[in-house]
Design an enzyme around this catalytic site. Structure first.
Site, short mmCIF file in Angstrom:
data_model
loop_
_atom_site.label_atom_id
_atom_site.label_comp_id
_atom_site.label_asym_id
_atom_site.label_seq_id
_atom_site.Cartn_x
_atom_site.Cartn_y
_atom_site.Cartn_z
N ARG A 1 -2.19 -1.60 9.56
CA ARG A 1 -1.22 -2.04 8.54
C ARG A 1 -1.50 -3.48 8.11
O ARG A 1 -1.37 -3.82 6.94
CB ARG A 1 0.21 -1.85 9.04
CG ARG A 1 0.57 -0.37 9.16
CD ARG A 1 2.01 -0.15 9.57
NE ARG A 1 2.95 -0.63 8.58
CZ ARG A 1 3.28 -0.01 7.45
NH1 ARG A 1 2.69 1.14 7.14
NH2 ARG A 1 4.15 -0.51 6.62
N THR B 1 2.91 -3.46 1.13
CA THR B 1 2.96 -2.29 0.25
C THR B 1 2.82 -2.68 -1.22
O THR B 1 2.14 -2.01 -1.99
CB THR B 1 4.27 -1.52 0.47
OG1 THR B 1 4.34 -1.13 1.85
CG2 THR B 1 4.34 -0.27 -0.39
N ASN C 1 -1.10 3.58 -5.20
CA ASN C 1 -1.53 2.84 -4.03
C ASN C 1 -2.93 3.25 -3.61
O ASN C 1 -3.30 4.41 -3.64
CB ASN C 1 -0.55 3.07 -2.89
CG ASN C 1 -0.38 1.85 -2.02
OD1 ASN C 1 -1.27 1.02 -1.95
ND2 ASN C 1 0.76 1.75 -1.39
N HIS D 1 -3.09 4.19 2.50
CA HIS D 1 -1.87 4.52 3.23
C HIS D 1 -2.11 4.25 4.70
O HIS D 1 -3.18 4.54 5.22
CB HIS D 1 -1.50 6.00 3.05
CG HIS D 1 -0.37 6.40 3.94
ND1 HIS D 1 0.92 6.04 3.68
CD2 HIS D 1 -0.35 7.09 5.11
CE1 HIS D 1 1.70 6.51 4.65
NE2 HIS D 1 0.95 7.15 5.53
N ARG E 1 -4.98 -4.03 -0.06
CA ARG E 1 -4.06 -3.92 -1.21
C ARG E 1 -4.14 -5.14 -2.12
O ARG E 1 -4.10 -5.00 -3.34
CB ARG E 1 -2.64 -3.68 -0.72
CG ARG E 1 -2.46 -2.28 -0.16
CD ARG E 1 -1.01 -2.01 0.16
NE ARG E 1 -0.83 -0.66 0.66
CZ ARG E 1 -0.26 -0.35 1.82
NH1 ARG E 1 0.22 -1.32 2.58
NH2 ARG E 1 -0.14 0.89 2.19
#
Length: 67
Positions: free
Chosen positions: A21, A27, A48, A51, A38
């Site tokens: 993560r 996000t 996106n 994931h 990201r």
């Protein structure tokens, strides 16, 4: 996951969920830290680019979807 081809993988190891993560980034791409996937490659939340499971229960369920 339904708009095109995907690459899936299972990452195991000490603190793997938190580490993946952190590598993925926040996000919302505009809030992600530079150097994260990201921040560097995503344009908008609705499309996106990556994931990462939020917790072990989600990871177990999501692994079952692909493997």
């Amino acid at each position: 996951m339904t708009s095109g081809p995907v690459v899936t993988m299972i990452v195991e190891g000490h603190d793997a969920i938190a580490q993946v993560r952190a590598t993925a980034g926040a996000t919302k791409p505009m809030e992600a830290t530079p150097g994260t996937i990201r921040h560097d490659f995503a344009l908008m939340m609705g499309r996106n680019i990556i994931h990462a499971s939020a917790n072990e229960a989600d990871a177990t369920r999501e692994v079952g979807l692909f493997f």
